[in-house]
Design a protein around this motif. Structure first.
Motif, PDB file in Angstrom:
ATOM      1  N   LYS B  78       0.798  -1.230   0.000  1.00 15.18           N
ATOM      2  CA  LYS B  78       0.000   0.000   0.000  1.00 15.18           C
ATOM      3  C   LYS B  78       0.831   1.281   0.000  1.00 15.18           C
ATOM      4  O   LYS B  78       0.362   2.318  -0.440  1.00 15.18           O
ATOM      5  CB  LYS B  78      -0.945   0.016   1.211  1.00 15.18           C
ATOM      6  N   GLU B  79       2.030   1.234   0.581  1.00 12.77           N
ATOM      7  CA  GLU B  79       2.855   2.451   0.626  1.00 12.77           C
ATOM      8  C   GLU B  79       4.002   2.216  -0.335  1.00 12.77           C
ATOM      9  O   GLU B  79       4.777   1.289  -0.160  1.00 12.77           O
ATOM     10  CB  GLU B  79       3.332   2.706   2.065  1.00 12.77           C
ATOM     11  N   HIS B 117      -3.247  -0.090   9.645  1.00 11.95           N
ATOM     12  CA  HIS B 117      -4.571  -0.662   9.404  1.00 11.95           C
ATOM     13  C   HIS B 117      -5.440  -0.595  10.661  1.00 11.95           C
ATOM     14  O   HIS B 117      -6.618  -0.206  10.602  1.00 11.95           O
ATOM     15  CB  HIS B 117      -4.417  -2.120   8.946  1.00 11.95           C
ATOM     16  N   SER B 120      -6.515   2.968  11.758  1.00 10.05           N
ATOM     17  CA  SER B 120      -7.621   3.544  10.982  1.00 10.05           C
ATOM     18  C   SER B 120      -8.965   3.162  11.608  1.00 10.05           C
ATOM     19  O   SER B 120      -9.952   3.865  11.446  1.00 10.05           O
ATOM     20  CB  SER B 120      -7.546   3.102   9.523  1.00 10.05           C
ATOM     21  N   GLN B 124     -10.420   7.968  15.902  1.00  7.10           N
ATOM     22  CA  GLN B 124     -11.575   8.634  15.329  1.00  7.10           C
ATOM     23  C   GLN B 124     -11.473  10.150  15.481  1.00  7.10           C
ATOM     24  O   GLN B 124     -11.747  10.879  14.532  1.00  7.10           O
ATOM     25  CB  GLN B 124     -12.868   8.167  16.040  1.00  7.10           C
ATOM     26  N   GLN B 233       2.801  11.991   6.428  1.00  6.75           N
ATOM     27  CA  GLN B 233       1.450  11.429   6.311  1.00  6.75           C
ATOM     28  C   GLN B 233       1.434  10.248   5.336  1.00  6.75           C
ATOM     29  O   GLN B 233       0.383   9.839   4.863  1.00  6.75           O
ATOM     30  CB  GLN B 233       0.468  12.517   5.853  1.00  6.75           C
ATOM     31  N   ALA B 236      -0.345   7.354   6.889  1.00  2.89           N
ATOM     32  CA  ALA B 236      -1.709   7.809   7.194  1.00  2.89           C
ATOM     33  C   ALA B 236      -2.547   7.835   5.921  1.00  2.89           C
ATOM     34  O   ALA B 236      -3.722   7.443   5.919  1.00  2.89           O
ATOM     35  CB  ALA B 236      -1.663   9.182   7.850  1.00  2.89           C
ATOM     36  N   GLN B 237      -1.924   8.255   4.820  1.00  5.85           N
ATOM     37  CA  GLN B 237      -2.680   8.286   3.562  1.00  5.85           C
ATOM     38  C   GLN B 237      -2.872   6.889   2.988  1.00  5.85           C
ATOM     39  O   GLN B 237      -3.945   6.558   2.489  1.00  5.85           O
ATOM     40  CB  GLN B 237      -1.984   9.215   2.564  1.00  5.85           C
ATOM     41  N   GLU B 240      -5.422   5.293   5.499  1.00  9.25           N
ATOM     42  CA  GLU B 240      -6.597   6.088   5.912  1.00  9.25           C
ATOM     43  C   GLU B 240      -6.655   6.265   7.424  1.00  9.25           C
ATOM     44  O   GLU B 240      -7.684   6.018   8.063  1.00  9.25           O
ATOM     45  CB  GLU B 240      -7.902   5.425   5.423  1.00  9.25           C
ATOM     46  N   ARG B 242      -7.173   8.661   9.970  1.00 15.66           N
ATOM     47  CA  ARG B 242      -7.695  10.027  10.009  1.00 15.66           C
ATOM     48  C   ARG B 242      -8.407  10.314  11.318  1.00 15.66           C
ATOM     49  O   ARG B 242      -8.848   9.397  12.006  1.00 15.66           O
ATOM     50  CB  ARG B 242      -8.653  10.245   8.839  1.00 15.66           C
ATOM     51  N   TYR B 252      -5.737  13.867   8.125  1.00 20.00           N
ATOM     52  CA  TYR B 252      -4.805  12.742   8.213  1.00 20.00           C
ATOM     53  C   TYR B 252      -3.891  12.925   9.421  1.00 20.00           C
ATOM     54  O   TYR B 252      -3.479  14.045   9.745  1.00 20.00           O
ATOM     55  CB  TYR B 252      -3.939  12.654   6.953  1.00 20.00           C
TER      56      TYR B 252
END
Lengths: 487, 487
Positions: B78-79, B117, B120, B124, B233, B236-237, B240, B242, B252
C-alpha cells in the motif's frame, strides 16, 4: 469504552466474554483470520503475569534465552508423536527473499525440536547438566475455531525447556514447574486450580506424561491454565541429546518442557468477571487503584485537584500502581463505569465534601454498590488502600474457590455424572481406559481434565472406597479424575 | 569457554568478533541460514538493555502492545516506497494448516502497515491522539550476508509507533526518541554516539526523514545503533488513518516509528571489547562483579568459603548483580580468563591471605594486569565495588569518546577524505546531492552516516566557513556530514 451495557454474564456467557475483551480494550481482532492484537491494557496485564512468573523461574535457576522463529521442516518430523500432533497445524514459509526455498521452514508451533538440535551440540558432559532454559515468545498453530486469548492462530507464552542427567531429576523438575504455575495462579491471579496428570489422549505430542493446572470458569467450564511435560528420552533420542556420565559412558538426557500462555488472561476474565466487566486481582492489575476527582464548578475543581494529585503521588511512592483520571468531557458516573469495565480493583472518589473532611471514598470493584464503599481519612490513604487491596485479593480467591466447590460433584452413577457436567465438574473414579474416556466425551461433551495429584482435592472426602469403580463401565478403578466441558 | 586465546583484535577484527560472540556464549548459529540463537548470557544482556529503554519509553507516556507476526501481503504494497524497500527481503507463508492460502502472509519485517490498518479503526477524533505505542518482538528480513547480532535473518528489537494530530508533534516525538536512544547509549552503554539526519539514500522505506545515532567501533567503522523516523502522512494516507479535529474536519494523522535492535549488542562488543574478550559497561552487565574464591587445601577452602558467601550476600543485598564462581575442577586462573572473556566489569579475588587480613582484591576488567588491581577492606566492600563500577562506567565512555575523536578527521580535500575513511570517520561538507554520495561510496566504500544535529560535534570546531564546499564536487555546501565505512 462503556457506552452500552454488556450482555449479562448469566444470560450469554460467550457474548459477554467477547464484548468484554473488546470494550475493556484488552485485545482486538487482527486482519488475519484467527490472530489477535493485544492492546496496551491487555499487554500491561500480560507484563505483570510475565514478571510474576519470570521471578519464580529465575529463583529456581532458569535462564531466559531466544531460539529462532523458523524451524527446518524435517526437524518437526524427527519425533513421531510430535509430528502427528503438530503437522495439521503448521504455518509454512516457502518463499524467502523472492525465491522458493529448497526446504520449507515452519513457523514454530513450539520449540522442542530446534532446542533439541542445539542441545545435541552444547551438551557434552554431566558437568553441563542440568540445562534450565525458558523463553518468552509467540508461536503459531493453525487453529480453525478461534476466540480472543483462548485460542488464536498466534499466541504469546513462555516455553521452558530443561535437560537432566536422570529420570528422577527431570520428573522433579516437571512437578516443580507445575507447582510454580499453581502457586502463581492461586497467589497472584487469585484463581484456585487443580494440579493433576493428563490422560494419554490429552497429553502433549511427544510427552511421556503431561501435567496441568485446571481452573473452573464462571460458567462452570474448565480451562487448562498451564502445562508441564515430562518428555522422557523421546526428544533426546530423536535429536541425539547425550552426555558423558561420571563413568565415561554416553547417556541420553531426560528432558522436560512447560508453558503458560495468554490463554491465562482468558482465565482471569472468566474466573472473576461480572456483569459490569472485568474484575482484576490486585497483584496483576495494571492499575491497582484509580482516583476519580468529582466536581461541577471551577471552585470545586480547584479544591479537589491538588489533594487528588497529592494522593496519587503518595500512593505511587508507596509502590502502588495508580492512575488519576483527568479526562475532560466525561462525567464521574461515566468514568466509574469505564473503570469498572476495566476491572480496576479500587476506585477512589474524591469530591469537595470529601476534601473538606480530609477524607476520600474507596469503592471496591469486587463488591458493586454501596456495600463495597467506605470512607477513609486522606492521611491514612496508603495503609487503607494497601489493606483493601489485600482483602480484595483474598476475597476473589475465596469466592472462586467456593464457586468451584459448589459446582464440583462426586456423582454416584453415570446419570448423576451427566447432570454434574452440565454445570460444573464431575469428580469420579475412572478405570483408565481411553475407550471409556472417548465415550464419555462423545455422550456428554465432557473431557478428562486431569487426575488430581491430591486425590482429596484439598479436603476430607466423604467418598467411600466401596465406589472405586469406573463411573462409565463399572470396572475397578484406582484413581479419580476431574471431568468437565472445557475451553 | 576460554580454552584458547582469541585472535588479536588488532590483527583480525572480524574473526576476533565472531569468536568472541561464540566463546563468551552470547549467541550461536541456528540451523537455518542467517538465523541466530541468543544464549542465556546474551539474552541477560538484552534484558538489561530492554529494561533501560522500556523505563525511558514508559516515562515518556508510551505503552507496550503486541501486533501479530503475520501480515496480509497486500498491506505491504500500500505504501509505494515501503514496498520497494522491503519486497526483496520478505519471508512468505503460503501454506497454513495443510492448505495453500488464498492470500500469502508476510512474516513481519516491521509493523507500520498492520499498525496503520488498526489505527484507521481505533483513531476517530483528536481526543484519541496522540497514540504512543511500542512493542518488543522479532522481525524477519531475508538478508544474504549475515553476521551474529549485526545482521541476521531474524532479529530482536523494539519498534515504537506513534500517531499525532500535527506535524510538529510528530517531529518532536521523532527527535525525543532519538534523544532517548542517545541518552541510553551514552549513559547506560557507555558508547558515545552522533545523533543526526540520514540522507535520502539511507532513509527508511516510507519515511520523510530518518534520524539515527551513529557509533564508532574499535576498528574505526561506523555502526548505526538506533533509528527514529518521521513518516509524515505517508502511512496515514496509505491506510486512511484520520481523525476529526476540534473543528469537525477530517484530517490525516502524522506518524512516527523508531527502533533499536539486538545489533546494539554488536555495538557494545565492538566499542569496548579487547584481546581478552568482552568488556561490559557496568550498567548493562548481567553480572557486575564475580567473586572467585582462591584455595588449594581443604583448610584454605574452609577459611575462604564463608566470607565469600557473606560477601556475595552483602553485595546482592545492596542491589548489585553478583555471582560467586563455585565451579569445581577449574583453577582460579582458568576462571579469571573465563570471566574476562565474558566481560564482567569487576572480579573479586578472595584467598586465605586476603581473608586473614579481612580484605579482598578487586580487579577491573577495563584495565588488565596489575594496574587494574586494588586491595579493599571486606567491611567496606559494598562501597568499594559500587564506586569502582561507577569509575569503570565513566572510564569506558571516556575511552571510547577519545578513540572516536582521535579517529574523526576533518579533511581539507578529497585526498585527505579517502585517507580518513581508511581508519575512521571523515567529517566533511557535502553538497547534498545523491550523486556525490553514490560516487563517494563507490570510490571509498564509505557511506554518509548522518548529518550531525550538532554540527560542532559537541566541541568548538576549528573549521572555517571558507571551506563550505562539497568535499567531492566542490559545489557550495551548507552542512557537514559524517562519512565512514559501516557495518
Amino acid at each position: 469504552m462503556a457506552e452500552e451495557k454488556l450482555p449479562k454474564r448469566s444470560e450469554d456467557f460467550a457474548e459477554w466474554y467477547n464484548q468484554l475483551v473488546l470494550r475493556a480494550e484488552l485485545a482486538d481482532y487482527a486482519p488475519v483470520r484467527g490472530c489477535m492484537i493485544v492492546r496496551p491494557y491487555g499487554w500491561a496485564l500480560w507484563e505483570n503475569i510475565q514478571q510474576a512468573l519470570d521471578r519464580r523461574f529465575k529463583a529456581t535457576g532458569h535462564q531466559n534465552v531466544a531460539f529462532p522463529l523458523l524451524i527446518p521442516k524435517h526437524f518437526i518430523e524427527k519425533e513421531k508423536h510430535h509430528v502427528e500432533g503438530f503437522s495439521p497445524e503448521l504455518a509454512v514459509v516457502t518463499i524467502g527473499g523472492g525465491e522458493e526455498l529448497a526446504e520449507p521452514l515452519i513457523v514454530r508451533p513450539t520449540s522442542e525440536t530446534i532446542i533439541g538440535h542445539m542441545w545435541s551440540k552444547w551438551i557434552q558432559s554431566y558437568r553441563d547438566l542440568p540445562v534450565l532454559m525458558n523463553q518468552w515468545n509467540s508461536v503459531v498453530r493453525w487453529e480453525l475455531r478461534t476466540k480472543l486469548f483462548l485460542r488464536t492462530l498466534e499466541f504469546y507464552w513462555q516455553e521452558g525447556h530443561t535437560a537432566h542427567a536422570t529420570r528422577k531429576e527431570a520428573e522433579d523438575e516437571t512437578r516443580q514447574m507445575l507447582d510454580i504455575y499453581a502457586d502463581f495462579a492461586v497467589n497472584d491471579a487469585a484463581i484456585p486450580v487443580i494440579p493433576g496428570r493428563k490422560s494419554d489422549a490429552e497429553k502433549f505430542a511427544g510427552a511421556d506424561t503431561t501435567y496441568s493446572i485446571e481452573a473452573m470458569m464462571g460458567d462452570g467450564k474448565a480451562l487448562q491454565s498451564g502445562t508441564s511435560h515430562f518428555l522422557g528420552q523421546n526428544f533426546a533420542q530423536a535429536f541425539e541429546i547425550r552426555y558423558l556420565d561420571q563413568g565415561g559412558q554416553l547417556q541420553y538426557c531426560w528432558t522436560t518442557s512447560w508453558g503458560l500462555s495468554t490463554r491465562f488472561i482468558g482465565a482471569i476474565i472468566m474466573a472473576h468477571g461480572d456483569d459490569q466487566g472485568l474484575v482484576l486481582p490486585p497483584k496483576l492489575a495494571p492499575y491497582q487503584a484509580v482516583i476519580v476527582p468529582i466536581f461541577k464548578t471551577d471552585a470545586e475543581k480547584n479544591a479537589v485537584m491538588e489533594p487528588a494529585q497529592k494522593l496519587k503521588t503518595d500512593l505511587a511512592k508507596a509502590g502502588l500502581r495508580i492512575t488519576l483520571d483527568l479526562r475532560e468531557g466525561f462525567s464521574p458516573g461515566w468514568k466509574f463505569n469505564d473503570w469498572e469495565m476495566r476491572g480496576v480493583p479500587v476506585r477512589i472518589e474524591l469530591g469537595p465534601k470529601d476534601v473538606a473532611k480530609h477524607a476520600a471514598v474507596l469503592a471496591r470493584r469486587d463488591r458493586p454498590g454501596k456495600e463495597g464503599k467506605s470512607s477513609i481519612a486522606l492521611a491514612d490513604a496508603v495503609n487503607s488502600v494497601a489493606k483493601l487491596l489485600e482483602e480484595i485479593q483474598k476475597s476473589l480467591h475465596d469466592r472462586a474457590l467456593a464457586f468451584r466447590q459448589a459446582n464440583t460433584k462426586e456423582p454416584r452413577d453415570y446419570k448423576e455424572f451427566k447432570l454434574a457436567v452440565e454445570t460444573g465438574f464431575a469428580y469420579s473414579y475412572w478405570c483408565g481406559s481411553a475407550d471409556c474416556e472417548a465415550k464419555i466425551k462423545e455422550e456428554t461433551k465432557a473431557t478428562m481434565r486431569c487426575i488430581p495429584l491430591d486425590q482429596k482435592l484439598g479436603q476430607e472426602s466423604a467418598h467411600s472406597s466401596a465406589s472405586a469403580s469406573c463411573v462409565y463401565c463399572g470396572q475397578p478403578a484406582r484413581e479419580r479424575a476431574i471431568f468437565g466441558r472445557a475451553y
